[in-house]
Design a protein around this motif. Sequence first.
Motif, PDB file in Angstrom:
ATOM      1  N   THR A   1       0.964  -1.332  -0.410  1.00 45.49           N
ATOM      2  CA  THR A   1       0.499  -0.392   0.055  1.00 45.49           C
ATOM      3  C   THR A   1       0.887   1.026  -0.567  1.00 45.49           C
ATOM      4  OG1 THR A   1      -2.101  -1.399   1.324  1.00 45.49           O
ATOM      5  CG2 THR A   1      -1.874   0.827   1.199  1.00 45.49           C
ATOM      6  N   LEU A   2       1.881   1.518   0.996  1.00 48.83           N
ATOM      7  CA  LEU A   2       2.848   2.400   1.014  1.00 48.83           C
ATOM      8  C   LEU A   2       3.209   2.625  -0.293  1.00 48.83           C
ATOM      9  CD1 LEU A   2       3.755   2.163   4.452  1.00 48.83           C
ATOM     10  CD2 LEU A   2       2.278   4.072   3.570  1.00 48.83           C
ATOM     11  N   VAL A   3       4.237   1.558  -1.300  1.00 47.13           N
ATOM     12  CA  VAL A   3       4.581   1.671  -2.039  1.00 47.13           C
ATOM     13  C   VAL A   3       3.367   2.832  -3.635  1.00 47.13           C
ATOM     14  CG1 VAL A   3       5.045  -0.117  -4.823  1.00 47.13           C
ATOM     15  CG2 VAL A   3       5.888  -0.205  -2.305  1.00 47.13           C
ATOM     16  N   PHE A   4       1.977   1.573  -3.085  1.00 42.01           N
ATOM     17  CA  PHE A   4       1.080   2.801  -4.470  1.00 42.01           C
ATOM     18  C   PHE A   4       0.984   3.860  -3.810  1.00 42.01           C
ATOM     19  CE2 PHE A   4      -3.144   3.947  -4.411  1.00 42.01           C
ATOM     20  CZ  PHE A   4      -3.521   3.498  -6.089  1.00 42.01           C
ATOM     21  N   LEU A   5       0.496   3.815  -2.682  1.00 40.06           N
ATOM     22  CA  LEU A   5       0.563   5.721  -2.176  1.00 40.06           C
ATOM     23  C   LEU A   5       1.922   6.941  -2.874  1.00 40.06           C
ATOM     24  CD1 LEU A   5      -1.114   5.231   1.503  1.00 40.06           C
ATOM     25  CD2 LEU A   5      -1.810   6.339  -1.144  1.00 40.06           C
ATOM     26  N   CYS A   6       3.324   5.928  -2.244  1.00 40.98           N
ATOM     27  CA  CYS A   6       4.706   6.525  -3.076  1.00 40.98           C
ATOM     28  C   CYS A   6       4.757   6.994  -4.553  1.00 40.98           C
ATOM     29  CB  CYS A   6       5.897   6.297  -2.148  1.00 40.98           C
ATOM     30  SG  CYS A   6       6.148   6.139  -0.369  1.00 40.98           S
ATOM     31  N   SER A   7       3.951   5.947  -5.384  1.00 38.76           N
ATOM     32  CA  SER A   7       4.258   5.995  -6.427  1.00 38.76           C
ATOM     33  C   SER A   7       2.627   6.811  -7.214  1.00 38.76           C
ATOM     34  CB  SER A   7       3.989   4.608  -7.208  1.00 38.76           C
ATOM     35  OG  SER A   7       4.949   3.597  -6.997  1.00 38.76           O
ATOM     36  N   LEU A   8       1.704   6.823  -6.320  1.00 39.08           N
ATOM     37  CA  LEU A   8       1.337   8.407  -6.575  1.00 39.08           C
ATOM     38  C   LEU A   8       1.424   9.650  -6.823  1.00 39.08           C
ATOM     39  CD1 LEU A   8      -1.933   8.030  -7.721  1.00 39.08           C
ATOM     40  CD2 LEU A   8      -3.061   8.082  -5.777  1.00 39.08           C
ATOM     41  N   ARG A   9       2.010   9.474  -5.377  1.00 37.78           N
ATOM     42  CA  ARG A   9       2.143  10.644  -5.522  1.00 37.78           C
ATOM     43  C   ARG A   9       3.453  10.981  -6.001  1.00 37.78           C
ATOM     44  NH1 ARG A   9      -0.087  10.243   1.533  1.00 37.78           N
ATOM     45  NH2 ARG A   9      -1.518  10.964   0.532  1.00 37.78           N
ATOM     46  N   ASN A  10       4.380  10.542  -6.242  1.00 35.39           N
ATOM     47  CA  ASN A  10       5.498  10.533  -7.157  1.00 35.39           C
ATOM     48  C   ASN A  10       4.736  11.575  -8.936  1.00 35.39           C
ATOM     49  OD1 ASN A  10       7.845  11.508  -8.190  1.00 35.39           O
ATOM     50  ND2 ASN A  10       8.202   8.939  -7.987  1.00 35.39           N
ATOM     51  N   TRP A  11       3.885  10.033  -8.968  1.00 39.75           N
ATOM     52  CA  TRP A  11       3.515  10.808 -10.561  1.00 39.75           C
ATOM     53  C   TRP A  11       3.108  11.941 -10.147  1.00 39.75           C
ATOM     54  CZ3 TRP A  11      -1.742  11.154 -11.537  1.00 39.75           C
ATOM     55  CH2 TRP A  11      -2.168  10.678 -13.040  1.00 39.75           C
ATOM     56  N   MET A  12       1.645  12.078  -9.884  1.00 35.45           N
ATOM     57  CA  MET A  12       1.687  13.205  -9.417  1.00 35.45           C
ATOM     58  C   MET A  12       2.560  14.723  -9.187  1.00 35.45           C
ATOM     59  SD  MET A  12      -1.772  13.587  -6.759  1.00 35.45           S
ATOM     60  CE  MET A  12      -1.881  12.177  -5.888  1.00 35.45           C
ATOM     61  N   LEU A  13       3.857  14.700  -8.509  1.00 36.15           N
ATOM     62  CA  LEU A  13       4.399  15.258  -8.766  1.00 36.15           C
ATOM     63  C   LEU A  13       5.272  15.623 -10.178  1.00 36.15           C
ATOM     64  CD1 LEU A  13       6.023  17.267  -6.080  1.00 36.15           C
ATOM     65  CD2 LEU A  13       7.312  14.894  -6.157  1.00 36.15           C
ATOM     66  N   ASP A  14       5.449  14.541 -10.421  1.00 34.38           N
ATOM     67  CA  ASP A  14       5.518  14.622 -12.084  1.00 34.38           C
ATOM     68  C   ASP A  14       4.826  15.325 -12.894  1.00 34.38           C
ATOM     69  OD1 ASP A  14       8.211  13.236 -11.336  1.00 34.38           O
ATOM     70  OD2 ASP A  14       7.162  11.666 -11.803  1.00 34.38           O
ATOM     71  N   ARG A  15       3.409  15.321 -12.601  1.00 31.50           N
ATOM     72  CA  ARG A  15       2.922  15.793 -13.784  1.00 31.50           C
ATOM     73  C   ARG A  15       2.007  17.427 -13.196  1.00 31.50           C
ATOM     74  NH1 ARG A  15       3.901  11.687 -14.697  1.00 31.50           N
ATOM     75  NH2 ARG A  15       3.857  10.322 -16.172  1.00 31.50           N
ATOM     76  N   ALA A  16       2.760  17.761 -12.035  1.00 26.14           N
ATOM     77  CA  ALA A  16       2.263  19.013 -11.533  1.00 26.14           C
ATOM     78  C   ALA A  16       2.942  20.168 -12.327  1.00 26.14           C
ATOM     79  CB  ALA A  16       2.624  19.269  -9.993  1.00 26.14           C
ATOM     80  N   ASP A  17       1.800  20.914 -12.996  1.00 27.99           N
ATOM     81  CA  ASP A  17       2.675  21.754 -13.231  1.00 27.99           C
ATOM     82  C   ASP A  17       1.705  23.167 -12.958  1.00 27.99           C
ATOM     83  OD1 ASP A  17       3.132  24.650 -14.803  1.00 27.99           O
ATOM     84  OD2 ASP A  17       1.454  24.089 -16.826  1.00 27.99           O
ATOM     85  N   PRO A  18       2.134  24.179 -11.859  1.00 23.30           N
ATOM     86  CA  PRO A  18       2.049  25.231 -11.399  1.00 23.30           C
ATOM     87  C   PRO A  18       1.446  26.271 -12.146  1.00 23.30           C
ATOM     88  CG  PRO A  18       4.402  24.791 -11.043  1.00 23.30           C
ATOM     89  CD  PRO A  18       3.882  24.412 -11.807  1.00 23.30           C
ATOM     90  N   GLN A  19       0.746  26.798 -13.171  1.00 26.99           N
ATOM     91  CA  GLN A  19       0.397  27.133 -14.338  1.00 26.99           C
ATOM     92  C   GLN A  19      -1.574  27.437 -13.777  1.00 26.99           C
ATOM     93  OE1 GLN A  19       3.407  27.236 -14.845  1.00 26.99           O
ATOM     94  NE2 GLN A  19       4.233  28.775 -13.905  1.00 26.99           N
ATOM     95  N   THR A  20      -1.273  25.526 -13.773  1.00 26.34           N
ATOM     96  CA  THR A  20      -3.116  25.661 -14.009  1.00 26.34           C
ATOM     97  C   THR A  20      -3.617  25.011 -13.377  1.00 26.34           C
ATOM     98  OG1 THR A  20      -2.529  23.122 -14.562  1.00 26.34           O
ATOM     99  CG2 THR A  20      -1.801  24.111 -16.229  1.00 26.34           C
ATOM    100  N   LEU A  21      -4.911  24.873 -12.459  1.00 30.03           N
ATOM    101  CA  LEU A  21      -5.269  24.832 -11.426  1.00 30.03           C
ATOM    102  C   LEU A  21      -5.031  23.531 -11.271  1.00 30.03           C
ATOM    103  CD1 LEU A  21      -7.720  24.963  -9.106  1.00 30.03           C
ATOM    104  CD2 LEU A  21      -9.583  24.189 -10.377  1.00 30.03           C
ATOM    105  N   THR A  22      -5.557  21.899 -12.550  1.00 28.85           N
ATOM    106  CA  THR A  22      -4.536  20.645 -11.553  1.00 28.85           C
ATOM    107  C   THR A  22      -3.783  21.263 -11.306  1.00 28.85           C
ATOM    108  OG1 THR A  22      -5.030  20.159 -14.236  1.00 28.85           O
ATOM    109  CG2 THR A  22      -6.943  20.153 -13.408  1.00 28.85           C
ATOM    110  N   GLY A  23      -2.227  20.860 -11.583  1.00 28.96           N
ATOM    111  CA  GLY A  23      -1.378  21.176 -11.402  1.00 28.96           C
ATOM    112  C   GLY A  23      -1.234  21.789  -9.767  1.00 28.96           C
ATOM    113  N   ARG A  24      -2.208  22.641  -9.430  1.00 33.76           N
ATOM    114  CA  ARG A  24      -1.873  23.199  -8.197  1.00 33.76           C
ATOM    115  C   ARG A  24      -2.859  21.997  -7.386  1.00 33.76           C
ATOM    116  NH1 ARG A  24      -3.107  28.517 -10.784  1.00 33.76           N
ATOM    117  NH2 ARG A  24      -5.085  28.635 -10.025  1.00 33.76           N
ATOM    118  N   ILE A  25      -3.830  21.815  -7.974  1.00 36.98           N
ATOM    119  CA  ILE A  25      -4.447  20.219  -7.057  1.00 36.98           C
ATOM    120  C   ILE A  25      -2.943  19.551  -6.867  1.00 36.98           C
ATOM    121  CG2 ILE A  25      -5.811  19.288  -6.944  1.00 36.98           C
ATOM    122  CD1 ILE A  25      -7.629  20.741  -8.669  1.00 36.98           C
ATOM    123  N   ALA A  26      -2.820  19.028  -7.525  1.00 37.35           N
ATOM    124  CA  ALA A  26      -1.961  17.988  -7.967  1.00 37.35           C
ATOM    125  C   ALA A  26      -0.485  17.998  -6.972  1.00 37.35           C
ATOM    126  CB  ALA A  26      -1.453  17.313  -9.134  1.00 37.35           C
TER     127      ALA A  26
END
Length: 153
Positions: A99-124
């Motif tokens: 479960t922690l592998v899944f959570l860390c992978s999911l958060r790492n994936w969100m961190l990679d896709r976070a574009d601070p200029q967009t709303l979804t990027g700020r949420i991610a």
Amino acid sequence: MDLNWLVARWILVLGRLVGHDPPPQERTEEQDLCRRLARREKVPADDLEFAYSAAISAWWGGIMASMVLVLLGLFLEDVHPSFDVVALVGLLTMGVALTLVFLCSLRNWMLDRADPQTLTGRIAARLSCPRAYDFWLASAASVWPALWGSGMV
């Protein structure tokens, strides 16, 4: 205190089981990052991504080590009934680590896709930060499958 990162700091050595073998200086940096995250300190996004990759390899190593524990418990359960408990502990550990592998992978994936200029990027970017309840969430999620897998339910 964030228990996920506290434990991840101590099991970073298990990352060698999956091929994560950084130089000693980098290993010290990983341990320092895990220590800082366990204390709930703010960490820059680049360092957070570095910490996530180290934690993912450590938790994968934890999965492999818990598989050995489960197999030991299953092979020796005919010798003494207390080895059923060893298998149950191994299944619980495996569930928490998975479960922690899944959570860390999911958060790492969100961190990679976070574009601070967009709303979804700020949420991610906001959701990619580690949470103190991750370990407890993983523990709660692994109880029922471990009991079912060990045949106790």
